[in-house]
Design a protein around this motif. Structure first.
Motif, mmCIF file in Angstrom:
data_model
loop_
_atom_site.group_PDB
_atom_site.id
_atom_site.type_symbol
_atom_site.label_atom_id
_atom_site.label_comp_id
_atom_site.label_asym_id
_atom_site.label_seq_id
_atom_site.Cartn_x
_atom_site.Cartn_y
_atom_site.Cartn_z
ATOM 1 N N THR A 186 0.820 -1.213 0.000
ATOM 2 C CA THR A 186 0.000 0.000 0.000
ATOM 3 C C THR A 186 0.856 1.267 0.000
ATOM 4 O O THR A 186 0.319 2.360 -0.098
ATOM 5 N N PRO B 161 -1.075 0.744 -8.766
ATOM 6 C CA PRO B 161 -2.440 0.341 -8.401
ATOM 7 C C PRO B 161 -2.506 -1.122 -7.945
ATOM 8 O O PRO B 161 -1.745 -1.969 -8.417
ATOM 9 N N ILE B 162 -3.426 -1.395 -7.042
ATOM 10 C CA ILE B 162 -3.571 -2.734 -6.463
ATOM 11 C C ILE B 162 -3.879 -3.771 -7.537
ATOM 12 O O ILE B 162 -3.320 -4.864 -7.524
ATOM 13 N N PHE B 163 -4.748 -3.430 -8.490
ATOM 14 C CA PHE B 163 -5.100 -4.419 -9.512
ATOM 15 C C PHE B 163 -3.892 -4.809 -10.356
ATOM 16 O O PHE B 163 -3.767 -5.958 -10.784
ATOM 17 N N THR C 220 -11.573 -14.954 -7.590
ATOM 18 C CA THR C 220 -11.542 -13.552 -7.168
ATOM 19 C C THR C 220 -11.950 -13.422 -5.708
ATOM 20 O O THR C 220 -11.347 -12.647 -4.965
ATOM 21 N N SER D 295 -9.606 -11.927 -2.840
ATOM 22 C CA SER D 295 -10.076 -10.725 -2.145
ATOM 23 C C SER D 295 -10.194 -10.964 -0.646
ATOM 24 O O SER D 295 -9.866 -10.081 0.149
ATOM 25 N N ILE E 64 -9.423 -7.134 0.211
ATOM 26 C CA ILE E 64 -9.678 -6.072 -0.763
ATOM 27 C C ILE E 64 -10.944 -6.396 -1.546
ATOM 28 O O ILE E 64 -11.450 -7.522 -1.500
ATOM 29 N N ASN E 65 -11.422 -5.427 -2.286
ATOM 30 C CA ASN E 65 -12.646 -5.560 -3.059
ATOM 31 C C ASN E 65 -12.478 -6.594 -4.182
ATOM 32 O O ASN E 65 -11.495 -6.539 -4.928
ATOM 33 N N HIS F 113 -13.877 -6.714 -6.990
ATOM 34 C CA HIS F 113 -13.810 -6.061 -8.303
ATOM 35 C C HIS F 113 -12.386 -5.645 -8.638
ATOM 36 O O HIS F 113 -11.984 -5.653 -9.804
ATOM 37 N N THR F 114 -11.606 -5.295 -7.627
ATOM 38 C CA THR F 114 -10.202 -4.934 -7.837
ATOM 39 C C THR F 114 -9.426 -6.159 -8.310
ATOM 40 O O THR F 114 -8.618 -6.075 -9.238
ATOM 41 N N LYS G 122 -10.368 -6.982 -11.863
ATOM 42 C CA LYS G 122 -9.719 -6.059 -12.808
ATOM 43 C C LYS G 122 -8.304 -6.531 -13.127
ATOM 44 O O LYS G 122 -7.880 -6.519 -14.280
#
Length: 127
Positions: A5, A10-12, A37, A41, A46-47, A49-50, A53
């Protein structure tokens, strides 16, 4: 897997790079399932969706593919595709910079090659 972090990356992209590295090093062999996923996650808190992606980047690069209802799998030929990609990155990230710096130092091609050979010798002796 680990997410840094404290970086601007970016995380993705970190997820995509770590999955790619796991495929390249054989942790996830070709034609085997990778974690979902939701699993990733939950592991990284984490999300989803991330994570998706990041996975979709690898789908777009034809490194992984989705089997409907079964999850994501490593595509046959993925390791060679990753190797080719990394060799191109190696040239642009390291070789071009090396040649540019050598020119600034007025080093000849032969002097640079001698340094590279010395680096290889040091690597062999340390193993």
């Amino acid at each position: 897997m680990y997410i840094d972090t404290n970086t601007d990356k970016p995380i993705f992209i970190q997820i995509a790079e770590q999955l790619e590295d796991s495929i390249f090093t054989g942790i996830f062999p070709e034609e085997t399932k990778i974690p979902s996923t939701n699993e990733i996650s939950a592991l990284l808190n984490i999300n989803p969706h991330t994570v998706l992606k990041g996975m979709n980047m690898l789908v777009d690069e034809e490194i992984i593919y989705k089997r409907r209802g079964l999850g994501m799998y490593v595509k046959e030929g993925a390791v060679n595709k990753i190797r080719t990609k990394r060799q191109g990155q190696f040239f642009s990230q390291y070789i071009e910079a090396l040649v540019t710096e050598a020119a600034k130092l007025n080093m000849s091609k032969e002097e640079v090659i001698q340094l590279i050979e010395r680096g290889y010798d040091n690597e062999r002796n340390s193993n």
